[in-house]
Design a protein around this motif. Structure first.
Motif, PDB file in Angstrom:
ATOM      1  N   ASN A  67       6.246  -5.279   0.487  1.00 29.36           N
ATOM      2  CA  ASN A  67       6.389  -4.456  -0.713  1.00 29.36           C
ATOM      3  C   ASN A  67       5.016  -4.117  -1.299  1.00 29.36           C
ATOM      4  O   ASN A  67       4.033  -4.830  -1.077  1.00 29.36           O
ATOM      5  CB  ASN A  67       7.225  -5.185  -1.760  1.00 29.36           C
ATOM      6  CG  ASN A  67       8.642  -5.429  -1.291  1.00 29.36           C
ATOM      7  OD1 ASN A  67       9.265  -4.562  -0.684  1.00 29.36           O
ATOM      8  ND2 ASN A  67       9.164  -6.619  -1.566  1.00 29.36           N
TER       9      ASN A  67
ATOM     10  N   ARG B 152       3.464  -1.879  -4.995  1.00 31.96           N
ATOM     11  CA  ARG B 152       3.771  -1.033  -6.151  1.00 31.96           C
ATOM     12  C   ARG B 152       2.987   0.279  -6.164  1.00 31.96           C
ATOM     13  O   ARG B 152       3.326   1.215  -6.877  1.00 31.96           O
ATOM     14  CB  ARG B 152       3.477  -1.792  -7.449  1.00 31.96           C
ATOM     15  CG  ARG B 152       2.012  -2.117  -7.663  1.00 31.96           C
ATOM     16  CD  ARG B 152       1.740  -2.740  -9.025  1.00 31.96           C
ATOM     17  NE  ARG B 152       0.312  -2.951  -9.235  1.00 31.96           N
ATOM     18  CZ  ARG B 152      -0.336  -4.062  -8.913  1.00 31.96           C
ATOM     19  NH1 ARG B 152       0.342  -5.061  -8.366  1.00 31.96           N
ATOM     20  NH2 ARG B 152      -1.632  -4.183  -9.130  1.00 31.96           N
ATOM     21  N   ASP B 153       1.906   0.361  -5.347  1.00 35.40           N
ATOM     22  CA  ASP B 153       1.005   1.515  -5.441  1.00 35.40           C
ATOM     23  C   ASP B 153       1.338   2.657  -4.498  1.00 35.40           C
ATOM     24  O   ASP B 153       0.848   3.784  -4.674  1.00 35.40           O
ATOM     25  CB  ASP B 153      -0.438   1.061  -5.198  1.00 35.40           C
ATOM     26  CG  ASP B 153      -0.917   0.083  -6.254  1.00 35.40           C
ATOM     27  OD1 ASP B 153      -0.614   0.319  -7.436  1.00 35.40           O
ATOM     28  OD2 ASP B 153      -1.569  -0.914  -5.893  1.00 35.40           O
ATOM     29  N   GLY B 154       2.138   2.414  -3.478  1.00 35.68           N
ATOM     30  CA  GLY B 154       2.465   3.455  -2.520  1.00 35.68           C
ATOM     31  C   GLY B 154       3.311   2.893  -1.394  1.00 35.68           C
ATOM     32  O   GLY B 154       3.594   1.689  -1.350  1.00 35.68           O
ATOM     33  N   LEU B 155       3.700   3.761  -0.459  1.00 37.50           N
ATOM     34  CA  LEU B 155       4.620   3.359   0.608  1.00 37.50           C
ATOM     35  C   LEU B 155       4.226   4.015   1.924  1.00 37.50           C
ATOM     36  O   LEU B 155       4.006   5.221   1.990  1.00 37.50           O
ATOM     37  CB  LEU B 155       6.053   3.764   0.241  1.00 37.50           C
ATOM     38  CG  LEU B 155       7.152   3.438   1.258  1.00 37.50           C
ATOM     39  CD1 LEU B 155       7.310   1.927   1.424  1.00 37.50           C
ATOM     40  CD2 LEU B 155       8.474   4.073   0.824  1.00 37.50           C
TER      41      LEU B 155
ATOM     42  N   VAL C 280       0.228  -1.575  -1.025  1.00 30.93           N
ATOM     43  CA  VAL C 280       1.010  -0.544  -0.352  1.00 30.93           C
ATOM     44  C   VAL C 280       2.126  -1.209   0.457  1.00 30.93           C
ATOM     45  O   VAL C 280       1.867  -2.118   1.254  1.00 30.93           O
ATOM     46  CB  VAL C 280       0.123   0.313   0.570  1.00 30.93           C
ATOM     47  CG1 VAL C 280       0.956   1.354   1.314  1.00 30.93           C
ATOM     48  CG2 VAL C 280      -0.976   0.988  -0.234  1.00 30.93           C
TER      49      VAL C 280
ATOM     50  N   ARG D  66      13.602   3.563  -1.788  1.00 32.71           N
ATOM     51  CA  ARG D  66      12.207   3.117  -1.859  1.00 32.71           C
ATOM     52  C   ARG D  66      11.253   4.298  -2.038  1.00 32.71           C
ATOM     53  O   ARG D  66      10.242   4.196  -2.742  1.00 32.71           O
ATOM     54  CB  ARG D  66      11.859   2.301  -0.612  1.00 32.71           C
ATOM     55  CG  ARG D  66      12.530   0.924  -0.608  1.00 32.71           C
ATOM     56  CD  ARG D  66      12.246   0.169   0.673  1.00 32.71           C
ATOM     57  NE  ARG D  66      12.866  -1.151   0.659  1.00 32.71           N
ATOM     58  CZ  ARG D  66      12.250  -2.283   0.303  1.00 32.71           C
ATOM     59  NH1 ARG D  66      10.979  -2.240  -0.072  1.00 32.71           N
ATOM     60  NH2 ARG D  66      12.879  -3.441   0.310  1.00 32.71           N
TER      61      ARG D  66
ATOM     62  N   SER E 251       8.614   5.007  -5.308  1.00 33.12           N
ATOM     63  CA  SER E 251       7.193   4.881  -4.986  1.00 33.12           C
ATOM     64  C   SER E 251       6.378   6.035  -5.575  1.00 33.12           C
ATOM     65  O   SER E 251       6.833   7.176  -5.603  1.00 33.12           O
ATOM     66  CB  SER E 251       7.009   4.860  -3.460  1.00 33.12           C
ATOM     67  OG  SER E 251       5.644   4.762  -3.125  1.00 33.12           O
TER      68      SER E 251
ATOM     69  N   THR F 131       4.379   8.565  -0.812  1.00 33.69           N
ATOM     70  CA  THR F 131       4.877   8.069   0.474  1.00 33.69           C
ATOM     71  C   THR F 131       4.130   8.765   1.605  1.00 33.69           C
ATOM     72  O   THR F 131       3.832   9.952   1.531  1.00 33.69           O
ATOM     73  CB  THR F 131       6.385   8.342   0.624  1.00 33.69           C
ATOM     74  OG1 THR F 131       7.096   7.682  -0.433  1.00 33.69           O
ATOM     75  CG2 THR F 131       6.908   7.842   1.967  1.00 33.69           C
TER      76      THR F 131
ATOM     77  N   CYS G 207      10.786  12.716  -6.504  1.00 29.32           N
ATOM     78  CA  CYS G 207       9.907  11.641  -6.053  1.00 29.32           C
ATOM     79  C   CYS G 207       8.461  12.114  -6.040  1.00 29.32           C
ATOM     80  O   CYS G 207       8.161  13.288  -6.264  1.00 29.32           O
ATOM     81  CB  CYS G 207      10.325  11.166  -4.653  1.00 29.32           C
ATOM     82  SG  CYS G 207      10.220  12.439  -3.378  1.00 29.32           S
TER      83      CYS G 207
ATOM     84  N   CYS H 142      -4.259   6.779   2.441  1.00 29.96           N
ATOM     85  CA  CYS H 142      -3.694   6.037   1.302  1.00 29.96           C
ATOM     86  C   CYS H 142      -4.644   6.078   0.108  1.00 29.96           C
ATOM     87  O   CYS H 142      -4.218   6.303  -1.032  1.00 29.96           O
ATOM     88  CB  CYS H 142      -3.429   4.580   1.695  1.00 29.96           C
ATOM     89  SG  CYS H 142      -2.075   4.327   2.857  1.00 29.96           S
TER      90      CYS H 142
END
Length: 220
Positions: A83, A85-88, A113, A132, A136, A139, A166, A202
């Protein structure tokens, strides 16, 4: 990417047509463990199944990270790996390992990420993946396939069909040109699909490019 076999032998266009056939199931393993489980699963299915794997030594990074604590293969289900919180990062098949390594590198810089092993190209994971993505800030889909018509395109179609609101979605893959022959690792680097290239994308989406550039140590 088949490396020294030459530009006519790269397998970069198969997802673009396989995922169009009705009743077709298409999978792509992240590592050797995934491939074994997918083959066992495929043999139990009544309809046609395609399993996409690279002409390369199979990666072991996911298995080394999770050990035996792997999610079983279930039709249309992805496998969350970590997991953030900043990106996927949503990795498809052979590049999931690079996504994990990029996430580890970025975590050292304070950027968290998340990484998902997509597993299924068709049927697409309509529930967990979309949830998800919606949660986010941004992504990135990552695949060793032509960026047009591949997994990233399937992801965009699913987001559009679901009417999601999103953050930005970026697709990393093979650009719309024929790729020359060469060492697979070198080609991935040139295409920005190695660990460093994924991490750079990223940072750009997170607004960290300048900070990353300033953090490079200088030598006398």
């Amino acid at each position: 990417l088949t490396g020294p076999d030459g530009p006519t032998h790269h397998g970069l266009f198969d997802l673009g047509y396989l995922r169009l056939f009705p009743n077709m199931t298409v999978l792509s393993p992240a590592d050797a463990s995934d491939l074994t489980a997918m083959l066992d699963w495929a043999m139990e299915q009544a309809g046609p199944v395609a399993i996409r794997y690279p002409k390369a030594v199979l990666e072991t990074a996911v298995q080394e990270r999770l050990g035996t604590d792997r999610r079983p293969i279930e039709r249309g289900h992805c496998e969350p790996l970590c997991n953030g919180r900043d990106g996927l990062l949503v990795g498809c098949g052979s590049l999931v390992s690079n996504c994990l390594q990029a996430a580890d590198l970025l975590r050292e810089e304070g950027l968290e990420v998340g990484v998902i092993n997509a597993r299924f190209i068709k049927p697409f994971d309509q529930r967990e993946l979309l949830e998800r993505i919606e949660a986010s800030p941004w992504t990135i889909s990552v695949e060793e396939h032509a960026v047009h018509g591949g997994f990233g395109s399937a992801l965009l179609e699913a987001v559009n069909d679901a009417g999601l609101s999103c953050g930005p979605i970026t697709r990393l893959g093979i650009p719309d040109r024929f790729i020359e022959h060469g060492d697979r690792g070198e080609l991935l680097t040139d295409l920005g699909l190695d660990t460093a290239g994924i991490a750079t994308t990223c940072r750009r989406l997170a607004g960290r490019e300048a900070a990353a550039a300033c953090s490079i140590p200088l030598r006398d």
